[in-house]
Design a protein around this motif. Sequence first.
Motif, short mmCIF file in Angstrom:
data_model
loop_
_atom_site.label_atom_id
_atom_site.label_comp_id
_atom_site.label_asym_id
_atom_site.label_seq_id
_atom_site.Cartn_x
_atom_site.Cartn_y
_atom_site.Cartn_z
N GLY A 110 18.19 29.41 61.99
CA GLY A 110 16.61 29.60 62.03
C GLY A 110 16.00 29.18 60.81
O GLY A 110 16.52 28.82 59.78
N THR A 111 14.59 29.38 60.91
CA THR A 111 13.74 29.14 59.63
C THR A 111 12.94 30.07 59.32
O THR A 111 12.47 30.95 60.30
CB THR A 111 13.02 27.74 59.94
N GLY A 112 12.48 30.09 57.98
CA GLY A 112 11.63 31.08 57.71
C GLY A 112 12.07 32.52 57.44
O GLY A 112 13.43 32.63 57.38
N PRO A 113 11.52 33.32 56.98
CA PRO A 113 11.85 34.87 56.57
C PRO A 113 12.39 35.49 57.94
O PRO A 113 12.48 34.87 58.93
CB PRO A 113 10.66 35.64 56.39
N ARG B 11 15.35 39.04 63.80
CA ARG B 11 14.65 37.85 64.33
C ARG B 11 14.34 36.89 63.40
O ARG B 11 13.74 37.34 62.32
CB ARG B 11 13.44 38.72 64.96
N ARG B 12 14.31 35.75 63.62
CA ARG B 12 14.13 34.72 62.86
C ARG B 12 13.71 33.60 63.57
O ARG B 12 14.14 33.33 64.87
CB ARG B 12 15.17 34.26 62.12
N GLU B 13 12.50 32.73 63.08
CA GLU B 13 11.97 31.62 64.00
C GLU B 13 13.08 30.64 64.28
O GLU B 13 14.05 30.28 63.36
CB GLU B 13 10.96 30.90 63.07
N GLY B 14 13.25 30.15 65.39
CA GLY B 14 14.25 29.23 66.00
C GLY B 14 15.60 29.88 66.08
O GLY B 14 16.40 29.08 66.35
N SER B 15 15.59 31.11 66.08
CA SER B 15 17.02 31.78 66.30
C SER B 15 16.83 32.79 67.35
O SER B 15 17.67 33.21 67.85
CB SER B 15 17.30 32.39 64.70
N GLY B 16 15.69 33.40 67.24
CA GLY B 16 15.27 34.52 68.35
C GLY B 16 15.88 35.95 67.79
O GLY B 16 15.57 36.13 66.69
N THR B 17 15.84 37.00 68.63
CA THR B 17 16.37 38.22 68.36
C THR B 17 17.56 38.47 68.50
O THR B 17 18.36 38.05 69.40
CB THR B 17 15.41 39.15 69.10
N LEU C 261 21.82 36.11 55.16
CA LEU C 261 20.44 36.69 54.67
C LEU C 261 20.47 36.43 52.97
O LEU C 261 19.24 36.59 52.58
CB LEU C 261 20.70 37.76 54.87
N ASP C 262 21.43 36.08 52.27
CA ASP C 262 21.23 36.10 50.87
C ASP C 262 20.25 34.96 50.60
O ASP C 262 20.46 33.82 50.86
CB ASP C 262 22.60 35.74 50.44
N GLY C 263 19.04 35.18 49.58
CA GLY C 263 18.18 34.27 49.41
C GLY C 263 17.08 34.23 50.29
O GLY C 263 16.12 33.33 50.11
N THR C 264 17.21 34.88 51.49
CA THR C 264 16.18 34.59 52.47
C THR C 264 15.21 35.86 52.39
O THR C 264 15.78 37.13 52.13
CB THR C 264 16.58 34.52 54.05
N GLU C 265 13.77 35.66 52.47
CA GLU C 265 12.72 36.85 52.64
C GLU C 265 13.14 37.74 53.65
O GLU C 265 13.40 37.41 54.96
CB GLU C 265 11.66 36.31 52.55
N TRP C 266 13.26 39.18 53.58
CA TRP C 266 13.29 39.80 54.66
C TRP C 266 11.93 40.46 54.77
O TRP C 266 11.02 40.58 54.12
CB TRP C 266 14.09 41.53 54.17
N ILE C 267 11.56 40.65 56.51
CA ILE C 267 10.33 41.31 56.51
C ILE C 267 10.65 42.62 57.03
O ILE C 267 11.27 42.92 58.22
CB ILE C 267 9.46 40.70 57.54
N ALA D 293 6.89 38.92 62.04
CA ALA D 293 6.62 37.65 61.12
C ALA D 293 5.06 37.40 61.12
O ALA D 293 4.32 36.82 60.39
CB ALA D 293 7.39 36.41 61.58
N GLU D 294 4.68 37.62 62.50
CA GLU D 294 3.09 37.39 62.76
C GLU D 294 2.37 38.47 61.76
O GLU D 294 1.26 37.99 60.90
CB GLU D 294 2.72 37.41 64.18
N LEU D 295 2.76 39.58 61.82
CA LEU D 295 2.22 40.56 60.86
C LEU D 295 2.17 40.24 59.29
O LEU D 295 1.31 40.26 58.67
CB LEU D 295 2.78 41.94 61.08
N ARG D 296 3.31 39.80 58.95
CA ARG D 296 3.48 39.34 57.41
C ARG D 296 2.42 38.28 57.27
O ARG D 296 1.99 38.19 55.96
CB ARG D 296 5.11 38.54 57.27
N GLU D 297 2.53 37.25 57.97
CA GLU D 297 1.53 35.89 57.77
C GLU D 297 0.02 36.60 57.65
O GLU D 297 -0.67 36.17 56.63
CB GLU D 297 1.71 35.06 59.00
N LEU D 298 -0.36 37.51 58.72
CA LEU D 298 -1.65 37.81 58.49
C LEU D 298 -2.11 38.88 57.03
O LEU D 298 -3.13 38.81 56.66
CB LEU D 298 -2.16 38.91 59.84
#
Length: 428
Positions: free
Chosen positions: A49-52, A75-81, A99-105, A185-190
Amino acid sequence: MDPPGEKSEQEPPEEPVAPAPMLRLREPLPDVVDTDAGLRETSAAVAAGTGPVAIDAERASGYRYSSRAYLIQLRREGSGTHLVDPIGLSTLAPLQEVLDGTEWIVHAATQDLPCLAEVGLVPTTLFDTELAGRLLGYPRVGLATLVETLLGQRLAKEHSAVDWSTRPLPRPWLEYAALDVEVLAELRELLGSELAESGKDDWARQEFEWVRGFEPVPRVDPWRRTSGVHRVRGRRALGAVRALWETRDEIARERDVTPGRILPDSAIVAAATAMPGDRRSLLRTQGFHGRGAARYAARWVEVLREVAEMPEEELPTRSPRGDGPPVPRAWAEKDPVAARRLTLARDAVSALSGELAVPAENLLTPDHLRRLLWAPPATRDPEALAAAADRQLERYGARPWQRELTVPLLVEAIITADEAPPDDSDPA
């Protein structure tokens, strides 16, 4: 009555406001991952997946003594839940590697990070949607409220207090759990955009970094938080509360059951007040009840007898000795100048809180404020006092943005309180 020939104008009835639509899963509910082979497949999917990564954990609070994670949702974009059951897995190392180096939301990180760390999952960077909401001045920052406020969808919360140690987990519970990471992820963006627009993004980064290293501080004398202990009179009765609480805690830890399910606080207070000397009297004590009242009666009687024979000097006092300042209501009597400092500082921080739309407790932890004002630096030179106060707050753990905003207010409160007339004692 209307004048002849005239008709009163009535306001048209208000149209009922339709409730926000319920949040639904975008994809079919995934199977629970409960094998090492399944975890390796899940880790590979998350890596693709991509992103946080949105992450959450479910504990069995109110049912189990431990605070362990019984279900982990990702859950991660391109990977699902993905739903991971950590109980039967030998290790979660493959997932941590991904997960190492990836942002957690996360939402309310201080609640979930300890149980995730217990199974080897530790973030290198994170975004806390609850904390972001606080810094932005949202009056209510629960996940369901933020989802409805910002995304216009309702998040069901009817399974928030269930026993997550249940196996197998019912499908409705799993759907509820999956929805908790559906829109993080949507909440994090807003929220991230709002933080940047309001100039609070650097404050948030500092807070998120502090939260990332959060570790719960063990309570001193936790038995003193027994509900109803204020009604207990005398050191021996207090000693009985302590002994019964500690025995209950030992049993609860052994059985991994929340202590209140062994013996409620009200039963501890009732037994400590009555001090019965045998099993029969104990079980007849009014208010002494609970699942473990009769089952562990011999142990309760034993500790009560030990307390009855305990020397007075070994019994607890009503007010424990602590390293912090006294309770604020006692400041005016113990140190009127300190009480004036506290009043002035609280008023100033409250005004700044309203101006910045940030809760006062987020501007500066109340304990940090009280500790500084009860024992401030000796100097009253404004510059030297500001520098010393900044260092003192830094030792307590206050972040740079908090100190930058509040130190000038605290310095002014300290100096002004010292200059007040000796007979001027403002209540704290």
